[in-house]
Design an enzyme around this catalytic site. Structure first.
Site, short mmCIF file in Angstrom:
data_model
loop_
_atom_site.label_atom_id
_atom_site.label_comp_id
_atom_site.label_asym_id
_atom_site.label_seq_id
_atom_site.Cartn_x
_atom_site.Cartn_y
_atom_site.Cartn_z
N ASP A 108 -8.46 2.93 0.15
CA ASP A 108 -7.27 3.68 0.59
C ASP A 108 -6.93 4.86 -0.33
O ASP A 108 -5.77 5.05 -0.72
CB ASP A 108 -6.05 2.75 0.70
CG ASP A 108 -6.20 1.71 1.80
OD1 ASP A 108 -7.21 1.75 2.52
OD2 ASP A 108 -5.31 0.85 1.92
N ASP A 149 -11.91 2.37 3.97
CA ASP A 149 -10.85 3.09 4.70
C ASP A 149 -10.21 4.17 3.82
O ASP A 149 -8.99 4.33 3.81
CB ASP A 149 -9.77 2.11 5.16
CG ASP A 149 -10.33 0.94 5.97
OD1 ASP A 149 -11.33 1.14 6.67
OD2 ASP A 149 -9.77 -0.17 5.89
N THR A 209 0.81 -1.22 0.00
CA THR A 209 0.00 0.00 0.00
C THR A 209 0.85 1.27 0.00
O THR A 209 0.57 2.23 -0.73
CB THR A 209 -0.93 0.01 1.23
OG1 THR A 209 -1.71 -1.18 1.25
CG2 THR A 209 -1.85 1.22 1.19
N TYR A 254 -16.09 2.25 4.82
CA TYR A 254 -15.65 2.90 6.05
C TYR A 254 -14.91 4.16 5.61
O TYR A 254 -13.92 4.09 4.89
CB TYR A 254 -14.70 1.99 6.84
CG TYR A 254 -15.08 0.53 6.80
CD1 TYR A 254 -15.98 0.00 7.72
CD2 TYR A 254 -14.57 -0.31 5.80
CE1 TYR A 254 -16.34 -1.34 7.67
CE2 TYR A 254 -14.93 -1.64 5.74
CZ TYR A 254 -15.82 -2.15 6.67
OH TYR A 254 -16.18 -3.48 6.59
#
Length: 402
Positions: free
Chosen positions: A199, A220, A130, A252
């Site tokens: 992300d 997220d 990531t 989220y």
């Protein structure tokens, strides 16, 4: 506001159009411009404000490399004007004092498609992870991005609809649009659109101010240990094609990993929590606590000092926000197994004066209501307090070339 999406793959034109509808702002070349990025001479001709006597490059990365080569002028504030166009490249800003200004958010786009499960090279066993996927990565201090769209167009939806036993189905689908490095500070995003899925915005650095613009994603998609103040940002939850997790959640918004010693994490003020068409009612959590797996002297496990902090103040919420607001997130224990971290006892989550149908639809439980700030506590969440007095300087990039 509901934003329609009709194709599985990320549609750059759609992203730009959506940004235009949400934030239709445009700027001419800054009066202080030092470097110009332009796709072609035709682009120069279309923009009468372009000063052709300035250093000119055909990619943003080339312009950044030019600035980095002038080490003797490291204290100089460099203004880079990025003409209209779609720039497919990964940009790493590893120097200080750079102001990157697009012609407009609608017409100036930087896009790349790196994702966490992608091999570093064709025959390599190493994958990016990531932290190395960002389309734009900010490592320096005092970096401003303005009037620009940044996209990670890894095809998350196309991968998501594949059967779980499909050998072509990818894992490691985190794909960051913009990241601030752990040693960066004073990052300013003004009227910037960030588009991704999982992300989208990774904040590891110290202070960041995000004013206006759009941040879009689903899992997220605003996360990290950094301290950031979001002012009047449109935060768009995107559609999931898998139906969501075991609890029916499709997204989220935040996953902060704020260190316990930091008084502020992610603070949202006067923002709007919106959604694309197809995002169900009561299916998106405001956040969940991320305890990153960290190496300690006694082993490798979820960091107990990462007690995430996220606060929403005077924020509009559509009905996709769940009444219970926050949810758990799993992490590795010192014994090596997994356990959920509680949003009520192992995070610092709060809200104040949420409004809209989703804002008013809040569960009547002690745990949930305990996250509502009092009038007195809410006064501590000012921009000046969160950013410890830092304010971006009033740059002349709002002025047009004479």
């Amino acid at each position: 506001m509901e934003i329609t999406k009709t194709r599985y793959s990320v549609n750059i034109a759609f992203a730009i159009l959506a940004s235009m509808l949400l934030n239709g702002l445009c700027a001419a070349m800054p009066a202080t411009t030092d470097v110009v990025v332009t796709k072609s001479r035709a682009s120069d001709s279309a923009n009468a404000s372009v000063n052709t006597s300035l250093p000119r490059f055909h990619s943003v990365s080339q312009a950044v490399a030019y600035i980095e080569s002038h080490e003797s002028q490291k204290d100089k504030v460099w203004t880079v004007f990025v003409n209209e166009g779609i720039y497919r490249e990964r940009v790493v800003i590893n120097t200080d004092n750079v102001h990157l200004v697009g012609q407009s958010q609608e017409t100036t786009t930087i896009v790349f498609d790196r994702y966490a499960g992608q091999k570093v090279a064709e025959n390599s066993s190493e994958k990016w992870g990531t932290r190395r996927t960002a389309t734009v990565e900010i490592l320096g201090d005092n970096i401003t991005l303005e009037n620009i769209t940044i996209i990670n167009d890894f095809d998350y939806p196309g991968n998501e609809v594949k059967a779980k036993d499909d050998p072509t189905r990818l894992s490691g689908t985190q794909a960051v649009a913009l990241k601030t490095g752990v040693n960066s500070d004073r990052t300013y995003l003004k009227n910037v659109a960030l588009w991704g899925y999982q992300d989208t915005l990774y904040l590891k650095g110290d202070r960041a101010l995000i004013e206006g613009g759009t941040i879009a994603g689903h899992i997220d998609f605003i996360f990290g240990e950094g301290t950031a103040f979001f002012e009047s940002v449109s935060i768009v939850s995107r559609k999931r094609y898998s139906g969501g997790d075991s609890e029916g959640l499709t997204g989220y918004i935040t996953a902060p990993s704020t260190h316990l010693q930091r008084p502020y994490g992610l603070t949202f003020n006067n923002c709007r929590l919106e959604r694309e068409n197809g995002v169900p009612d009561e299916s998106v959590a405001l956040g969940r606590p991320w305890h990153p797996t960290t190496t300690f002297s006694d082993g490798r496990y979820a960091n107990p000092f990462a007690v995430g902090k996220a606060t929403f103040i005077n924020t509009y919420m559509d009905t996709h926000i769940i009444p219970t607001r926050w949810t758990t997130m799993g992490g590795t224990t010192p014994k090596g197994d997994k356990r959920p971290f509680s949003p009520h006892t192992e995070a610092r989550f709060s809200e104040y004066k949420s409004y809209g149908k989703g804002g008013k639809n809040i569960a009547n439980s002690t745990d949930v209501l305990s996250h509502i700030l009092s009038d007195v506590l809410a006064t501590f969440y000012t921009k000046e307090s969160v950013l410890r007095g830092w304010q971006p300087s009033e740059m002349s990039h709002i002025e047009e070339m004479k």
